[in-house]
Motif scaffolding. Structure first.
Motif, PDB file in Angstrom:
ATOM      1  N   SER A  30       0.957  -1.414  -0.083  1.00  0.00           N
ATOM      2  CA  SER A  30       0.102  -0.023   0.129  1.00  0.00           C
ATOM      3  C   SER A  30       0.891   1.322  -0.133  1.00  0.00           C
ATOM      4  N   SER A  31       1.935   1.025   0.362  1.00  0.00           N
ATOM      5  CA  SER A  31       2.866   2.344   0.367  1.00  0.00           C
ATOM      6  C   SER A  31       4.571   1.727   0.198  1.00  0.00           C
ATOM      7  N   GLU A  32       5.444   2.395   0.284  1.00  0.00           N
ATOM      8  CA  GLU A  32       6.604   2.082   0.483  1.00  0.00           C
ATOM      9  C   GLU A  32       7.187   1.733   1.558  1.00  0.00           C
ATOM     10  N   PHE A  33       6.394   1.734   2.615  1.00  0.00           N
ATOM     11  CA  PHE A  33       6.562   1.489   4.053  1.00  0.00           C
ATOM     12  C   PHE A  33       5.798   0.486   4.539  1.00  0.00           C
ATOM     13  N   MET A  34       4.876  -0.029   3.804  1.00  0.00           N
ATOM     14  CA  MET A  34       3.943  -1.173   4.229  1.00  0.00           C
ATOM     15  C   MET A  34       3.534  -2.225   3.399  1.00  0.00           C
ATOM     16  N   THR A  35       3.430  -3.222   3.579  1.00  0.00           N
ATOM     17  CA  THR A  35       2.756  -4.393   2.880  1.00  0.00           C
ATOM     18  C   THR A  35       1.580  -5.115   3.709  1.00  0.00           C
ATOM     19  N   ARG A  36       0.408  -5.172   3.145  1.00  0.00           N
ATOM     20  CA  ARG A  36      -0.748  -5.461   3.903  1.00  0.00           C
ATOM     21  C   ARG A  36      -1.174  -6.928   3.219  1.00  0.00           C
ATOM     22  N   PHE A  37      -1.222  -7.955   4.179  1.00  0.00           N
ATOM     23  CA  PHE A  37      -1.556  -9.307   3.859  1.00  0.00           C
ATOM     24  C   PHE A  37      -2.929  -9.757   4.096  1.00  0.00           C
ATOM     25  N   SER A  38      -3.777 -10.151   3.068  1.00  0.00           N
ATOM     26  CA  SER A  38      -5.240 -10.555   3.061  1.00  0.00           C
ATOM     27  C   SER A  38      -5.248 -12.015   2.732  1.00  0.00           C
TER      28      SER A  38
END
Length: 200
Positions: free
Chosen positions: A88-96
């Motif tokens: 979602s950004s260069e700082f965070m990956t969201r796992f679903s």
């Protein structure tokens, strides 16, 4: 005397086991369909409500309560091959979950502060439907990105303009102090927040 010593030994071992159980608490959770599951161990790094527009858009909720752990202490224990990753950004990956699209965990890419966090809403509940640990280690500590809050939350928690160490706001979003983690507002003011410098 021997029986007294034996009794003291039982009490000591019981106390030691209780302390060990507390420090080794395991928080378990899963997506909506149960295809993906996580376990989190050890102390929490933070527990906060996030009001950023990205979290609001992804969840459809006014705010999301996240609790963070070190990367190694929060692991996917089921359905890792069924995880969808969204950076979602260069700082965070969201796992679903690929099956139900339910959130599972997020992973930070900040080199100085790596962590994983989990939406508290997916964690295990007790027989009354309350999240286990919500009155203890999972209890929310503060709000972040309150500058984009949808409605006032009068819960006594510190409300940061963006991340901790930025300005502190009152429940209506008015700036009341330059804050740091854990500080609490002491007075209300009508001064408007300063313009943001960066989004998360």
């Amino acid at each position: 005397r021997a029986s007294e010593r034996a009794s003291e030994g039982v009490v000591a071992r019981g106390s030691e086991m209780a302390t060990q159980a507390k420090t080794e608490a395991v928080h378990r959770g899963s997506c909506l369909c149960g295809a993906c599951a996580i376990e989190a161990r050890g102390e929490t790094l933070f527990s906060a409500f996030c009001h950023c527009i990205m979290c609001q858009t992804l969840s459809g909720a006014p705010a999301v309560h996240f609790t963070g752990f070190t990367t190694e202490n929060l692991q996917c224990v089921k359905g890792e091959d069924n995880l969808a990753a969204y950076k979602s950004s260069e700082f965070m990956t969201r796992f679903s979950c690929k099956t139900c699209s339910g959130p599972v965990f997020n992973e930070s890419h900040l080199p100085e502060y790596p962590f994983r966090d989990v939406p508290v809403g997916i964690l295990a509940r007790d027989e009354n439907g309350k999240t286990i640990g919500l009155d203890g280690p999972l209890a929310p500590q503060y709000h972040i990105y309150y500058k984009s809050h949808v409605r006032p939350m009068d819960d006594g928690l510190t409300k940061f303009y963006e991340l901790p160490h930025t300005a502190v706001l009152d429940k209506n979003g008015n700036k009341i102090a330059e804050g740091s983690m854990g500080c609490k507002p002491e007075a209300e003011a009508t001064e408007a927040p300063e313009a943001p410098t960066a989004e998360n």
